[in-house]
Enzyme design. Structure first.
Site, PDB file in Angstrom:
ATOM      1  N   LYS A   8       5.338  -0.435  -1.368  1.00  0.00           N
ATOM      2  CA  LYS A   8       5.053   0.395  -0.191  1.00  0.00           C
ATOM      3  C   LYS A   8       6.302   0.583   0.670  1.00  0.00           C
ATOM      4  CE  LYS A   8       0.996  -0.367  -1.952  1.00  0.00           C
ATOM      5  NZ  LYS A   8       0.057   0.516  -2.587  1.00  0.00           N
TER       6      LYS A   8
HETATM    7  C1  PLP Z   1      -1.324  -0.112  -2.836  1.00  0.00           C
HETATM    8  C2  PLP Z   1      -2.534   0.602  -2.393  1.00  0.00           C
HETATM    9  C3  PLP Z   1      -3.701  -0.070  -2.009  1.00  0.00           C
HETATM   10  C4  PLP Z   1      -3.868  -1.552  -2.198  1.00  0.00           C
HETATM   11  O1  PLP Z   1      -2.910  -2.329  -1.625  1.00  0.00           O
HETATM   12  P1  PLP Z   1      -2.621  -3.802  -2.229  1.00  0.00           P
HETATM   13  O2  PLP Z   1      -1.767  -4.407  -1.186  1.00  0.00           O
HETATM   14  O3  PLP Z   1      -1.940  -3.611  -3.539  1.00  0.00           O
HETATM   15  O4  PLP Z   1      -3.931  -4.488  -2.367  1.00  0.00           O
HETATM   16  C5  PLP Z   1      -4.764   0.664  -1.540  1.00  0.00           C
HETATM   17  N1  PLP Z   1      -4.705   1.999  -1.463  1.00  0.00           N
HETATM   18  C6  PLP Z   1      -3.628   2.694  -1.827  1.00  0.00           C
HETATM   19  C7  PLP Z   1      -3.614   4.180  -1.683  1.00  0.00           C
HETATM   20  C8  PLP Z   1      -2.507   2.022  -2.328  1.00  0.00           C
HETATM   21  O5  PLP Z   1      -1.439   2.727  -2.717  1.00  0.00           O
END
Ligand code: PLP
Length: 422
Positions: free
Chosen positions: A206
């Site tokens: 992210k």
């Molecule tokens: C990465 C992601 C998640 C989940 O996040 P995690 O920290 O991996 O559990 C949820 N929604 C979207 C759109 C994502 O890209």
């Protein structure tokens, strides 16, 4: 007339021979500050946030950062984006018998979180923004719908005015999935602060990372306390509020090490975003007038995180050829059909959802006695979304790209377009 250059896939000279050394946003910025904070957390010998005074807890400071930044009343740090969605859903009282509307293009976690609370995900089309189509959302509402999860995919905002207006009319909870658009905004309002709940992820891929981690934000006191209980089965002993009933939690707490890393990265969020936005703007400007090549619609370019640039070709065949040619010019990019790798962001590949499969076959969201609806799934159920995705070429952008790197992208796309689109 621009002379047509020989493409690299046809033994021409590639636009770029320099390696493309860009990886991840947050992890590529890990430096002294992250080390300092994490070492401080270790030196404190208090890994559990509730052992610290609020002002000494990195996790609490990260929550404060989000409260200030988003102008929201409550922020709860958790151990992941998926758990943040689960906490928001549980906080909103969503469970067996309820339907929750999600877009056809999102990370599988959005749908997985819905089934984790034993509710039924309803998958709807995206439009040329590659986010939830508000009209498709409205058309999918049934007497069982309780919530909608607009997702701001790849840094680009969903159409929140339309979505919140429809949700309000039908009394639905809006849970924004901001996992991929941390720091983005929508006509001046921070993403995550527009719906009833905003859910963030600090996973490795992210905008910034805490190693693993997430954040739920809300203006609802009851929502915050319920999310607190969901994230810690003993929340009543550390926090809580006796006016709000306790519920059993599943322990999605953030550790102080993750809090420390997340807080250090949070100081860098605006620098990362500033560079990403500048780079995306430069590339978008450089591509503006190419016939046959349409940029993804971004309803508020000023609020775009700039983590990717996406454009559509007239058909999927052209997109496939274009993608290979662009790769050969030295610009990594992706299409849906890329190398046959099933993309976990496309509903077609959400195997356990499409097959309505849980750990136990009994009492699933779909076959439990409480569920009166009749949702069905089919790999071809969202042809509009699939059509956009198959025609889309996506290039991941990075904050460390120089102007020259951006110009290589523009040059390579223009070169390939001149041959392939003509
Ligand atoms: C990465 C992601 C998640 C989940 O996040 P995690 O920290 O991996 O559990 C949820 N929604 C979207 C759109 C994502 O890209």
């Amino acid at each position: 007339m621009i002379p047509v250059e020989r493409l690299a896939i046809e033994q021409g000279k590639p636009v770029r021979s320099k390696p493309w050394n860009f990886h991840f946003h947050g992890p590529d910025e890990i430096g002294e500050l992250e080390k300092e904070y994490v070492l401080k957390a270790l030196d404190s010998r208090k890994m559990f946030r509730f052992m610290n005074k609020r002002e000494e807890s990195f996790t609490a400071q990260l929550e404060q950062f989000y409260k200030n930044r988003l102008g929201v009343s409550y922020a709860l740090a958790v151990n992941g984006g998926t758990s943040s969605l689960i906490c928001a859903l549980a906080a909103a009282g969503i469970g067996p018998g309820d339907e929750v509307i999600v877009p056809a293009y999102t990370f599988i976690a959005t749908a997985a979180a819905v089934v984790a609370v034993r509710a039924v995900p309803v998958i709807v089309e995206c439009d040329d923004t590659l986010n939830m189509d508000p009209a498709a959302f409205e058309a999918a509402i049934t007497p069982y719908t309780k919530a909608v999860i607009p997702v701001h995919m790849r840094g680009v905002m969903a159409q929140m005015n339309e979505i919140t207006a429809i949700a309000k009319q039908h009394g639905l909870t809006v849970i924004e999935d901001v996992a991929q658009a941390n720091g983005g905004s929508y006509f001046g309002r921070a993403l995550g602060s527009i719906g009833d709940f905003g859910c963030f992820s600090f996973q490795h891929y992210k905008v910034i990372t805490a190693g693993e981690g997430g954040m739920v934000v809300t203006n609802s006191h009851e929502g915050y306390i319920r999310a607190g209980h969901q994230h810690d089965c003993a929340f009543q002993f550390w926090g809580g509020d006796e006016r709000v009933d306790t519920i059993p939690g599943e322990n999605y707490r953030m550790s102080e090490i993750n809090g420390a890393l997340g807080l250090a990265q949070a100081q860098k969020l605006d620098t990362i975003l500033g560079r990403l936005r500048q780079n995306k703007q430069r590339i978008a400007d450089g591509l503006a007038p190419i016939p046959g090549l349409a940029l993804q619609r971004v309803v508020d370019p000023a609020g775009d995180c700039g983590v990717s640039i996406v454009f559509y070709l007239p058909d999927s065949r052209a997109a496939g050829t274009f993608s290979k040619a662009l790769q050969a010019e030295g610009i990594p990019n992706g299409t849906v059909d890329n190398g046959g790798v099933a993309d976990r962001h496309i509903y077609r590949n959400w195997d356990y959802i499409l097959n309505k499969r849980m750990a136990s076959p009994n009492g699933t969201p779909w076959n439990c006695a409480e569920y009166k609806g009749s949702v069905s799934y089919d790999p071809d159920m969202c042809p509009v979304t699939l059509n956009y995705l198959r025609r889309a070429i996506s290039i991941g952008l990075h904050q460390r790209m120089s102007q020259e790197d951006c110009d290589d992208v523009i040059h390579a796309i223009r070169k390939v377009a001149a041959v392939i689109i003509g």
